[in-house]
Design a protein around this motif. Sequence first.
Motif, PDB file in Angstrom:
ATOM      1  N   ARG A  57      37.192  45.816  37.703  1.00  0.00           N
ATOM      2  CA  ARG A  57      38.197  45.290  36.774  1.00  0.00           C
ATOM      3  C   ARG A  57      38.800  43.995  37.315  1.00  0.00           C
ATOM      4  O   ARG A  57      38.983  43.023  36.567  1.00  0.00           O
ATOM      5  N   LEU A  58      39.089  43.967  38.622  1.00  0.00           N
ATOM      6  CA  LEU A  58      39.649  42.759  39.230  1.00  0.00           C
ATOM      7  C   LEU A  58      38.647  41.608  39.228  1.00  0.00           C
ATOM      8  O   LEU A  58      39.035  40.447  39.041  1.00  0.00           O
ATOM      9  N   ARG A  59      37.382  41.910  39.408  1.00  0.00           N
ATOM     10  CA  ARG A  59      36.352  40.860  39.331  1.00  0.00           C
ATOM     11  C   ARG A  59      36.275  40.278  37.915  1.00  0.00           C
ATOM     12  O   ARG A  59      36.059  39.076  37.741  1.00  0.00           O
ATOM     13  N   ARG A  60      36.446  41.143  36.933  1.00  0.00           N
ATOM     14  CA  ARG A  60      36.449  40.668  35.549  1.00  0.00           C
ATOM     15  C   ARG A  60      37.643  39.736  35.312  1.00  0.00           C
ATOM     16  O   ARG A  60      37.511  38.675  34.693  1.00  0.00           O
ATOM     17  N   ILE A  61      38.801  40.112  35.843  1.00  0.00           N
ATOM     18  CA  ILE A  61      39.997  39.269  35.712  1.00  0.00           C
ATOM     19  C   ILE A  61      39.792  37.950  36.457  1.00  0.00           C
ATOM     20  O   ILE A  61      40.163  36.881  35.965  1.00  0.00           O
TER      21      ILE A  61
END
Length: 119
Positions: free
Chosen positions: A38-42
């Motif tokens: 999720r953080l990589r997507r952000i």
Amino acid sequence: MTTTDTPSADTAPAACHGAAAAAGPHGYSGEKEAHLKRLRRIEGQVRGLQRMVDEDVYCIDILTQVSASTKALQSFALSLLEEHLRHCVAAAAAAEDGGEELNAKVAEASAAIARLLRT
């Protein structure tokens, strides 16, 4: 961690009990890979913002993407807060001598909520 995975006082990791304990299992540990994804997507959204500015994209379009990135971070923060409540606060509540620890964890969570509301 599911809603039924509340740790007992004798199995609660020491890392829950104080900011000094940086290593070890935390409330989010069970979902670590999902959180990292999720953080990589952000991160990708933020890199997209950089590209948009570099390419002189219309400012309203950039602001729309800023809003989406902000909402994604807020959603992540709320998920992390929920896991903290289910794991660390629940462990303090279950501890036999958890009165002071529970009060500290509730105050800590309240302060985190206040910071989230200020943003």
